[in-house]
Design a protein around this motif. Structure first.
Motif, PDB file in Angstrom:
ATOM      1  N   GLY A 110       0.811  -1.207   0.000  1.00  9.59           N
ATOM      2  CA  GLY A 110       0.000   0.000   0.000  1.00  9.59           C
ATOM      3  C   GLY A 110       0.847   1.260   0.000  1.00  9.59           C
ATOM      4  O   GLY A 110       1.938   1.300  -0.574  1.00  9.59           O
ATOM      5  N   ILE A 111       0.373   2.310   0.662  1.00 16.77           N
ATOM      6  CA  ILE A 111       1.089   3.590   0.709  1.00 16.77           C
ATOM      7  C   ILE A 111       2.348   3.442   1.553  1.00 16.77           C
ATOM      8  O   ILE A 111       2.297   2.971   2.693  1.00 16.77           O
ATOM      9  N   GLU A 112       3.487   3.841   0.983  1.00 19.09           N
ATOM     10  CA  GLU A 112       4.765   3.800   1.697  1.00 19.09           C
ATOM     11  C   GLU A 112       5.360   5.207   1.732  1.00 19.09           C
ATOM     12  O   GLU A 112       4.797   6.154   1.175  1.00 19.09           O
ATOM     13  N   VAL A 113       6.512   5.335   2.384  1.00 21.87           N
ATOM     14  CA  VAL A 113       7.128   6.654   2.549  1.00 21.87           C
ATOM     15  C   VAL A 113       7.380   7.307   1.194  1.00 21.87           C
ATOM     16  O   VAL A 113       7.085   8.491   0.983  1.00 21.87           O
ATOM     17  N   GLY A 114       7.932   6.544   0.251  1.00 20.92           N
ATOM     18  CA  GLY A 114       8.220   7.087  -1.075  1.00 20.92           C
ATOM     19  C   GLY A 114       6.961   7.503  -1.813  1.00 20.92           C
ATOM     20  O   GLY A 114       6.982   8.469  -2.593  1.00 20.92           O
ATOM     21  N   THR A 115       5.849   6.802  -1.588  1.00 20.80           N
ATOM     22  CA  THR A 115       4.581   7.158  -2.228  1.00 20.80           C
ATOM     23  C   THR A 115       4.151   8.563  -1.811  1.00 20.80           C
ATOM     24  O   THR A 115       3.805   9.405  -2.645  1.00 20.80           O
ATOM     25  N   SER A 116       4.170   8.801  -0.508  1.00 24.25           N
ATOM     26  CA  SER A 116       3.753  10.110   0.016  1.00 24.25           C
ATOM     27  C   SER A 116       4.711  11.206  -0.429  1.00 24.25           C
ATOM     28  O   SER A 116       4.289  12.322  -0.755  1.00 24.25           O
ATOM     29  N   LYS A 117       6.014  10.890  -0.443  1.00 21.73           N
ATOM     30  CA  LYS A 117       7.019  11.887  -0.817  1.00 21.73           C
ATOM     31  C   LYS A 117       6.824  12.341  -2.264  1.00 21.73           C
ATOM     32  O   LYS A 117       6.763  13.547  -2.543  1.00 21.73           O
ATOM     33  N   VAL A 118       6.714  11.401  -3.201  1.00 21.31           N
ATOM     34  CA  VAL A 118       6.573  11.798  -4.603  1.00 21.31           C
ATOM     35  C   VAL A 118       5.212  12.438  -4.857  1.00 21.31           C
ATOM     36  O   VAL A 118       5.092  13.321  -5.721  1.00 21.31           O
ATOM     37  N   MET A 119       4.198  12.030  -4.093  1.00 19.77           N
ATOM     38  CA  MET A 119       2.886  12.643  -4.248  1.00 19.77           C
ATOM     39  C   MET A 119       2.947  14.133  -3.909  1.00 19.77           C
ATOM     40  O   MET A 119       2.409  14.977  -4.644  1.00 19.77           O
ATOM     41  N   ARG A 120       3.652  14.466  -2.827  1.00 17.79           N
ATOM     42  CA  ARG A 120       3.796  15.883  -2.459  1.00 17.79           C
ATOM     43  C   ARG A 120       4.581  16.638  -3.521  1.00 17.79           C
ATOM     44  O   ARG A 120       4.253  17.789  -3.858  1.00 17.79           O
ATOM     45  N   MET A 121       5.615  16.022  -4.069  1.00 18.22           N
ATOM     46  CA  MET A 121       6.425  16.677  -5.092  1.00 18.22           C
ATOM     47  C   MET A 121       5.627  16.901  -6.370  1.00 18.22           C
ATOM     48  O   MET A 121       5.734  17.940  -7.026  1.00 18.22           O
ATOM     49  N   ILE A 122       4.803  15.927  -6.741  1.00 15.84           N
ATOM     50  CA  ILE A 122       3.976  16.033  -7.949  1.00 15.84           C
ATOM     51  C   ILE A 122       2.922  17.123  -7.778  1.00 15.84           C
ATOM     52  O   ILE A 122       2.665  17.920  -8.690  1.00 15.84           O
ATOM     53  N   GLU A 123       2.300  17.165  -6.596  1.00 18.88           N
ATOM     54  CA  GLU A 123       1.299  18.213  -6.330  1.00 18.88           C
ATOM     55  C   GLU A 123       1.941  19.596  -6.367  1.00 18.88           C
ATOM     56  O   GLU A 123       1.361  20.539  -6.919  1.00 18.88           O
ATOM     57  N   LYS A 138       0.030 -10.970  -6.277  1.00 20.23           N
ATOM     58  CA  LYS A 138       0.787 -11.438  -5.121  1.00 20.23           C
ATOM     59  C   LYS A 138      -0.128 -11.781  -3.944  1.00 20.23           C
ATOM     60  O   LYS A 138      -1.229 -11.249  -3.802  1.00 20.23           O
ATOM     61  N   GLU A 139       0.376 -12.659  -3.089  1.00 15.84           N
ATOM     62  CA  GLU A 139      -0.348 -13.038  -1.885  1.00 15.84           C
ATOM     63  C   GLU A 139      -0.509 -11.828  -0.977  1.00 15.84           C
ATOM     64  O   GLU A 139       0.420 -11.020  -0.820  1.00 15.84           O
ATOM     65  N   HIS A 140      -1.686 -11.688  -0.384  1.00 14.53           N
ATOM     66  CA  HIS A 140      -2.039 -10.588   0.527  1.00 14.53           C
ATOM     67  C   HIS A 140      -2.246  -9.253  -0.187  1.00 14.53           C
ATOM     68  O   HIS A 140      -2.369  -8.226   0.474  1.00 14.53           O
ATOM     69  N   SER A 141      -2.270  -9.242  -1.508  1.00 12.40           N
ATOM     70  CA  SER A 141      -2.596  -8.000  -2.214  1.00 12.40           C
ATOM     71  C   SER A 141      -4.096  -7.726  -2.080  1.00 12.40           C
ATOM     72  O   SER A 141      -4.902  -8.657  -2.008  1.00 12.40           O
ATOM     73  N   ASP A 142      -4.458  -6.449  -2.046  1.00  8.42           N
ATOM     74  CA  ASP A 142      -5.872  -6.091  -1.860  1.00  8.42           C
ATOM     75  C   ASP A 142      -6.107  -4.730  -2.499  1.00  8.42           C
ATOM     76  O   ASP A 142      -5.782  -3.692  -1.916  1.00  8.42           O
ATOM     77  N   PHE A 143      -6.664  -4.705  -3.688  1.00  5.17           N
ATOM     78  CA  PHE A 143      -6.898  -3.459  -4.421  1.00  5.17           C
ATOM     79  C   PHE A 143      -7.817  -2.518  -3.662  1.00  5.17           C
ATOM     80  O   PHE A 143      -7.525  -1.318  -3.540  1.00  5.17           O
ATOM     81  N   TYR A 144      -8.894  -3.030  -3.129  1.00  7.58           N
ATOM     82  CA  TYR A 144      -9.901  -2.177  -2.487  1.00  7.58           C
ATOM     83  C   TYR A 144      -9.358  -1.568  -1.188  1.00  7.58           C
ATOM     84  O   TYR A 144      -9.656  -0.416  -0.859  1.00  7.58           O
ATOM     85  N   LYS A 145      -8.543  -2.310  -0.480  1.00  3.26           N
ATOM     86  CA  LYS A 145      -7.922  -1.787   0.730  1.00  3.26           C
ATOM     87  C   LYS A 145      -6.946  -0.654   0.392  1.00  3.26           C
ATOM     88  O   LYS A 145      -6.905   0.372   1.084  1.00  3.26           O
ATOM     89  N   VAL A 146      -6.200  -0.852  -0.697  1.00  7.10           N
ATOM     90  CA  VAL A 146      -5.251   0.173  -1.123  1.00  7.10           C
ATOM     91  C   VAL A 146      -5.989   1.437  -1.577  1.00  7.10           C
ATOM     92  O   VAL A 146      -5.591   2.555  -1.250  1.00  7.10           O
ATOM     93  N   VAL A 147      -7.084   1.270  -2.319  1.00 11.62           N
ATOM     94  CA  VAL A 147      -7.863   2.421  -2.787  1.00 11.62           C
ATOM     95  C   VAL A 147      -8.407   3.213  -1.603  1.00 11.62           C
ATOM     96  O   VAL A 147      -8.349   4.452  -1.578  1.00 11.62           O
ATOM     97  N   ASP A 148      -8.934   2.508  -0.598  1.00  7.61           N
ATOM     98  CA  ASP A 148      -9.451   3.205   0.596  1.00  7.61           C
ATOM     99  C   ASP A 148      -8.342   4.003   1.274  1.00  7.61           C
ATOM    100  O   ASP A 148      -8.570   5.131   1.744  1.00  7.61           O
ATOM    101  N   ALA A 149      -7.138   3.418   1.330  1.00  2.21           N
ATOM    102  CA  ALA A 149      -6.007   4.110   1.952  1.00  2.21           C
ATOM    103  C   ALA A 149      -5.594   5.336   1.142  1.00  2.21           C
ATOM    104  O   ALA A 149      -5.249   6.382   1.703  1.00  2.21           O
ATOM    105  N   LEU A 150      -5.641   5.228  -0.188  1.00  2.00           N
ATOM    106  CA  LEU A 150      -5.299   6.358  -1.055  1.00  2.00           C
ATOM    107  C   LEU A 150      -6.286   7.506  -0.869  1.00  2.00           C
ATOM    108  O   LEU A 150      -5.879   8.684  -0.777  1.00  2.00           O
TER     109      LEU A 150
END
Length: 557
Positions: A110-123, A138-150
């Motif tokens: 899901g969301i990791e440190v690099g995700t948040s960092k580049v998101m701020r830079m892009i904005e 992959k095992e334990h992947s969950d699209f809907y959980k990731v979308v909710d977190a985003l």
């Protein structure tokens, strides 16, 4: 590659946290576009963009890979950037020259440190963006959980436009929420989900434009055409970030992803006009306009010399021509120009706005410089890089290494603006500085692999200094008799502390000629000699004001 039109070009960057699958996604896109014959592997060390020895050994992206491919009537120029923050300079350079950003998110982590960092830079850069949730096989992947977190982290502007069919090892395809493409082969529970997500998407899109919101409130829905047009406007304005999904490794959802970026991301002609920071010239992405190309990457090659990579913003750049570095105020002779596919070069005759190009052996051009004409002298806004946060001392292993190390470090510094080096004359050490331990380790590996220079690293010595904390006065009498004329001098001095960094200051307040004028410089020289070795620990004394105000001499001696 010939006869490209700016309206058909898409210039994008791939960003995200380390190991989220950016490089494999890039390979999968090249494969589906028939630019390569197979998708590479990180473990196998055979991806297109990660081709250096350091990247293969560490199995991470270290420098930005330059790629391109054709898709129907569109041509996509693509930058695959590193995820490690040690190499943040590569991300900064890439963001300056792309028209669209793909943020890759790990479907497991899901969301990791690099995700948040580049998101701020892009904005901050106000670049249209798309998110791609990867590794859904992959095992334990969950699209809907990731979308909710985003949505929780970045707001309702994150809008799913696809959802997966199957989960983990049973993940087989994706469904387009707008037009229902892929829904026929999906099970009933997936079909039931389509209308729910389409309604959510229509609501999010309606909120970006008053006319769409009015229609949505009147009818309770939007047509597919209204949704598509609203999505395009929302992405371009930054009000919407479509969320797509797939598996780069299994090549699921990649063709649909490419189709989306060629439709949703703007062409250079759709981007607002660019203004030069000098001359205040407004630049349109017109191939017949004044030339303005920005250098965003240098590659130090031990065989062909420096390879300079640039993006054309206006005008047409041709090889075997003379151009003008308007940042440095110097002429540059261009030989053959090419486009890069990883380490491979494809020679071209000319490049129009939106294209990435490369040229070798420019004599005075660095990252952030603008290439223009001597008539227009346009200077584009460059990049601002962070200051280094870590320093180490470099020790050549042999006399042969010692003779080559400074020249090699200079070439590496031209390649990476976040890497710096200095020679500390007090400790007699060469100091390298960078964004972290991995960054500096990689740079020393490049010294060995590119220039055959072997070095060791150590913690830099501290150049200690001494100073005074209070005012004081003293006098000194010098007598020496050795036969004939002797030596005699008597000086009265006053010392006072100065603010840190202000250095040494000598003040002459002698009146009445009690010390002959020709001897004053000798007094100054003697004081400076005494400051070279302090009384506390023998270190140089700094930030001192010394005043000579009285003295005596002897007319014979």
């Amino acid at each position: 590659m010939q006869n490209l039109e700016s309206k058909n070009i898409r210039t994008i960057g791939i960003f995200g946290h380390s190991s989220c699958g950016k490089t494999i996604l890039s390979d999968a896109m090249l494969f589906d576009a028939k630019a390569i014959t197979r998708i590479g592997s990180i473990v196998g060390g055979n991806t297109v963009s990660d081709y250096t020895e350091e990247e293969k050994r560490r199995q991470i992206s270290i420098s930005t890979g330059c790629l391109h491919f054709s898709w129907k009537d569109k041509h996509v120029f693509m930058l695959d950037t590193p995820g490690y923050m040690d190499f943040i300079g590569e991300v900064i350079s890439a963001l300056r020259v792309v028209d669209g950003a793909v943020i890759v998110v790990d479907g497991v982590s899901g969301i990791e440190v690099g995700t948040s960092k580049v998101m701020r830079m892009i904005e901050k850069a106000k670049i249209p963006a798309i998110m791609f949730v990867n590794k859904l096989d992959k095992e334990h992947s969950d699209f809907y959980k990731v979308v909710d977190a985003l949505i929780e982290a970045f707001g309702n502007k994150c809008v799913p436009v696809q959802f997966p069919v199957g989960k983990e090892k049973d993940f087989k395809s994706v469904v387009n929420i707008i037009n229902g493409q892929g829904i026929n082969s999906a099970p009933q529970d997936v079909k039931d989900r389509l209308e729910k997500y389409k309604e959510k998407m229509a609501e999010a899109i309606a909120e970006t434009e008053d006319s769409l919101l009015e229609k949505y409130l009147e009818t309770g829905s939007l047509t597919d055409e209204q949704i598509s047009k609203g999505l395009l406007k929302g992405v371009l304005s930054g009000k919407l970030i479509p969320v797509l999904c797939g598996s780069a490794e299994k090549n699921i959802g990649i063709s649909e992803f490419i189709e989306t970026i060629t439709v949703v991301f703007p062409s250079p002609e759709d981007i607002a006009e660019v203004k030069g920071v000098q001359g205040d010239k407004t630049l349109k992405p017109d191939k017949n306009g004044p030339l303005a190309a920005l250098v965003f990457k240098n590659i130090a090659d031990p065989y062909v010399g420096q390879l300079t990579v640039f993006r054309v913003f206006s005008g047409t750049i041709k090889g075997d021509s003379e151009w003008y570095n308007s940042t440095k105020g110097s002429k540059e002779r261009f030989g053959k120009i090419s486009v890069l596919q990883g380490k491979e070069h494809e020679e071209v005759s000319e490049l129009v706005p939106g294209c990435f190009g490369a040229v070798t052996k420019l004599k005075d051009t660095s990252v952030g410089d603008t290439i223009s004409t001597i008539t227009d002298k346009i200077v584009l806004e460059g990049m601002v890089f962070p200051k280094p946060v870590m320093a180490l001392a470099v020790h050549p292993k042999s006399r042969n290494d010692e003779s080559k190390v400074m020249d090699s470090l200079h070439k590496l510094g031209a390649e990476d603006p976040t890497f710096r080096f200095t020679r500390n004359v007090e400790t007699k050490q060469t100091i390298i500085e960078g964004m972290g331990d991995i960054h500096l380790e990689v740079m020393t590996e490049r010294l060995k692999n590119k220039f055959d220079v072997n070095v060791d690293l150590s913690t830099p010595k501290v150049a200690y200094k001494e100073t005074i904390t209070a005012k004081a006065e003293a006098d000194y009498k010098h007598k020496k008799q050795s036969g004939g004329s002797g030596q005699f001098a008597h000086v009265f001095l006053r010392v006072a502390p100065k603010a840190r960094g202000e250095g040494y200051e000598f003040v002459n307040e002698v009146k009445g000629g009690v010390i002959p004028t020709n001897f004053i410089p000798s007094v100054d020289k003697g004081i400076q000699s005494a400051l070279e070795k302090g009384i506390l620990a023998g270190y140089p004394v700094v930030d001192v004001q010394a005043t000579v105000y009285y003295g005596k001499d002897h007319p014979v001696d």
